[in-house]
Scaffold this motif. Structure first.
Motif, PDB file in Angstrom:
ATOM      1  N   VAL A 436     -35.216  31.826 -14.072  1.00  0.00           N
ATOM      2  CA  VAL A 436     -34.761  32.810 -14.882  1.00  0.00           C
ATOM      3  C   VAL A 436     -34.899  32.717 -16.234  1.00  0.00           C
ATOM      4  O   VAL A 436     -35.488  33.941 -16.956  1.00  0.00           O
ATOM      5  N   ASP A 440     -37.059  35.625 -18.118  1.00  0.00           N
ATOM      6  CA  ASP A 440     -36.501  36.101 -19.533  1.00  0.00           C
ATOM      7  C   ASP A 440     -37.669  36.258 -20.684  1.00  0.00           C
ATOM      8  O   ASP A 440     -37.759  37.145 -21.331  1.00  0.00           O
ATOM      9  N   LEU A 482     -36.687  36.629  -7.482  1.00  0.00           N
ATOM     10  CA  LEU A 482     -35.361  36.081  -8.262  1.00  0.00           C
ATOM     11  C   LEU A 482     -34.120  37.174  -8.041  1.00  0.00           C
ATOM     12  O   LEU A 482     -33.172  36.750  -8.037  1.00  0.00           O
ATOM     13  N   THR A 486     -30.688  35.256  -6.823  1.00  0.00           N
ATOM     14  CA  THR A 486     -29.627  35.148  -7.846  1.00  0.00           C
ATOM     15  C   THR A 486     -28.613  36.453  -7.629  1.00  0.00           C
ATOM     16  O   THR A 486     -27.438  36.073  -8.150  1.00  0.00           O
ATOM     17  N   TRP A 491     -33.219  42.397 -12.089  1.00  0.00           N
ATOM     18  CA  TRP A 491     -34.796  42.034 -11.864  1.00  0.00           C
ATOM     19  C   TRP A 491     -35.050  43.021 -10.640  1.00  0.00           C
ATOM     20  O   TRP A 491     -36.384  43.063 -10.989  1.00  0.00           O
TER      21      TRP A 491
END
Length: 677
Positions: A436, A440, A482, A486, A491
């Motif tokens: 993550v 980011d 991702l 998650t 995403w």
């Protein structure tokens, strides 16, 4: 004056103090060459390239050579990892002219960027049938001054030949059972049954082909495909190409047996192989695969993660051997005497036997690369763990290899996918957090408000070079993985933003063929276009795979059509050169399987029953299956729409090819639904 002091590339910065008056690639260099009426020396390399460092030390740090270059040429230095488009175009010319290529790449250009003389490494003195670099410079200068018409004619012809090369031809339709079976047969013919892997020396980790083999086994049950993948993974993991102390893989093995590596460690290799071993564990439950996946993930986080949360590109092959000399492999190799001095005679002899350290050595100067040779003896696990811990502590006191700490978007996308999945499979939330953080970083630093990606960054500062196709495709791949892990739909949204750019700026609107550079990118002498895998998946295949996954998530017919058009080249090339279109073949397996769409709904992802269904869905081997998890009718993912709980219980919905099965609430029932063909 050298103009490399303010660039972001660590490779270019290594040359910032050279006496050569280097320019970075750009219009200023070509304007200067036109003003002075001199040719351009284009030198292309990368920071982990051993022979690039050698040529730099021998020639570019030499004052006499620099003086000659500065007087008679404009010298341009390019980091191939920052400008893969420049590298690809001129490497194509080098290979067409000489039949081979490699780095450092040395090309002489007219001020109009047209190439006319080519080479790779040139030594400071003639030998082994090679002219010296000085002789090459003098010959090119004399030709430029005395035979200009001949030079410009050659340059024009080469440029026209490159420009007139046909774009890649695609077959009509997508690869089917026949093409994938032919690809498997082709890999079987090239397989090395004694050592694993494909072909002879040097031997590279066949990451993309391994993904295809695992998916082909999952879809068809082919034991031969699984055996090739599993045996290759075991041989690599037991070989010197794998760092038996610190984890992580070297770039390639110089021999057929995986014993002696070329010691640089690249982010892309380790991201791809981390995922391969995680997928092998998912298929077989192999303890070895589990260990290698986790150790490789831990290596990525410990050795390559930057302060900003991204991942650095590479660790060098060379390091100080303790005498002030930079020597290839110095950080990693051992002698029996060193082991005894560190561990004592008994444990030193044990370590030598366990790791295959011999008196003769398996490398140079009586030194050995650590490996795990097959042995009938059973070793005490606690004693081996103690030995490894002491050896690793001792190694950490050696001068470490240099690190190229630029962040490359594409390779970080591959790392995001690998760490997200490995963290999910093995209950390692810290790995998911690292994924993550890298994602980011890509959004904050590499992605602008128009959805355009920057290729590289360093120290949190974006570089000047635009992203190429593999950047958009691999970052989208990472974001899609991702999203599945998650349950955060943002995403998926970011992946869609990137893939829209692929469809509008990288795709031929008539044929659906893909280019490596955007339609609005800098115009080189040829627009690069290569559908074959190299060290990483081709941008073309990676885009096809990501487009297919996004279409499965969203139901977008436009993205599905774009994916299927892109797979036409795999239909054409897969049966002929399967080793070089492995990622495309893996995408074709997903297309043939559906891919399957799994929606998991529950009160929250932390709910025990919901988490069990979610984990089961992530562990499916069904090729390219996409997973969406959230609350009933959640807005995070389109697949959650109209998906209620079943009698108040969390549920999983499995669909493919526009048909959905009845929802299930039991992980075993979900596993059965996903394992069925």
């Amino acid at each position: 004056m050298n103009r490399l002091a303010d660039v972001t590339s660590p490779y270019l910065l290594q040359h910032a103090d050279n006496p050569v008056d280097w320019y970075p690639w750009g219009p200023e260099a070509f304007e200067e060459a036109r003003r002075r009426d001199v040719p351009i020396l284009l030198s292309v390399g990368y920071s982990a390239c051993h022979w690039c460092h050698v040529m730099a030390h021998e020639s570019f740090e030499d004052q006499a050579t620099a003086d000659y270059l500065n007087e008679n040429f404009v010298s341009v230095k390019v980091d191939r990892e920052e400008r893969p488009d420049v590298d690809a175009v001129y490497m194509e010319a080098v290979q067409a002219a000489t039949g081979q290529g490699g780095w450092p790449m040395t090309v002489f250009l007219t001020p109009e960027a047209e190439p006319f003389y080519f080479g790779t490494y040139f030594p400071p003195r003639p030998g082994h049938g090679m002219p010296s670099f000085g002789q090459v410079l003098e010959g090119v200068h004399q030709a430029w001054e005395g035979r200009r018409d001949e030079v410009t004619e050659v340059a024009g012809k080469i440029t026209r030949d490159l420009a007139q090369r046909e774009i890649v031809r695609q077959a009509a339709g997508v690869p089917g059972e026949e093409e994938l079976a032919q690809a498997l047969l082709g890999l079987t013919r090239e397989y090395d049954p004694q050592r694993g892997g494909f072909g002879g020396a040097p031997k590279f980790p066949p990451s993309m082909a391994l993904e295809f083999l695992l998916r082909h086994h999952a879809r068809t049950g082919s034991e031969g495909a699984l055996q090739m993948a599993a045996d290759t993974c075991e041989r690599m993991a037991r070989g010197g190409i794998y760092d038996q102390l610190g984890g992580g893989f070297a770039r390639y093995s110089v021999d057929r047996d995986w014993v002696v590596p070329h010691f640089e460690k690249m982010l892309y290799d380790n991201a791809l192989l981390c995922r391969v071993y995680a997928h092998l564990w998912r298929t077989t439950g192999s303890d070895l695969a589990r260990r290698i996946a986790l150790e490789t993930a831990d290596f990525l986080v410990a050795e390559l993660r930057t302060e900003e949360g991204g991942f650095a590109s590479a660790l060098d092959a060379d390091s100080d051997d303790g005498t002030g000399r930079h020597v290839e492999g110095a950080y990693y190799v051992w002698t029996p005497e060193q082991l005894r001095a560190l561990l004592g005679d008994e444990d030193g002899d044990l370590a030598a036997e366990y790791f295959g350290v011999t008196g003769e050595g398996t490398f140079e100067h009586g030194q050995s690369v650590l490996q795990l040779p097959q042995a009938e003896r059973v070793f005490d696990a606690g004693k081996i763990a103690s030995v490894k811990q002491r050896m690793l502590a001792e190694r950490s006191r050696r001068p470490a290899p240099g690190r190229d700490d630029k962040v490359v978007a594409a390779w970080n996308g591959l790392a995001v996918a690998a760490l997200a999945e490995t963290g999910a499979y093995f209950d390692r939330p810290d790995l998911i957090e690292a994924a993550v953080a890298a994602a980011d970083h890509l959004v904050r630093v590499h992605l602008d408000e128009h959805g355009h990606l920057t290729r590289t960054s360093r120290d949190g500062r974006a570089g000047a070079n635009s992203g190429v196709l593999e950047d958009y495709a691999d970052v989208a791949e990472g974001f899609l993985a991702l999203a599945s892990v998650t349950g955060e739909g943002v995403w998926l949204d970011f992946a869609g933003l990137l893939l829209d750019q692929v469809m509008t700026r990288f795709t031929d609107p008539e044929s659906g063929a893909l280019y490596d550079t955007a339609s609005d990118a800098e115009q080189l002498i040829r627009r690069p276009q290569d559908p074959t895998d190299n060290a990483t998946p081709s941008g073309w295949s990676a885009a096809a795979a990501a487009l297919l996954s996004y279409a499965a998530h969203t139901g977008s017919d436009a993205h599905r059509t774009a994916a299927e058009q892109a797979l036409g080249v795999v239909k054409a090339l897969g049966p002929r050169v399967p080793r070089f279109v492995g990622w495309g073949l893996a995408a074709a397996e997903a297309q043939l399987d559906g891919p399957r769409e799994v929606a998991v709904v529950g009160p929250s992802l932390t709910d025990e029953r919901t988490a069990a269904l979610h984990r089961t869905a992530l562990l499916t081997g069904a090729p390219g299956a996409v997973v969406a998890a959230g609350t009933p009718d959640g807005e995070e993912f389109p697949l959650l729409a109209h998906r209620p709980l079943v009698d108040g219980a969390p549920a999983a919905y499995v669909c493919r090819n526009f048909t959905c099965e009845a929802p299930v609430t039991d992980p075993d029932a979900l596993r059965a639904a996903l394992d069925g063909n």
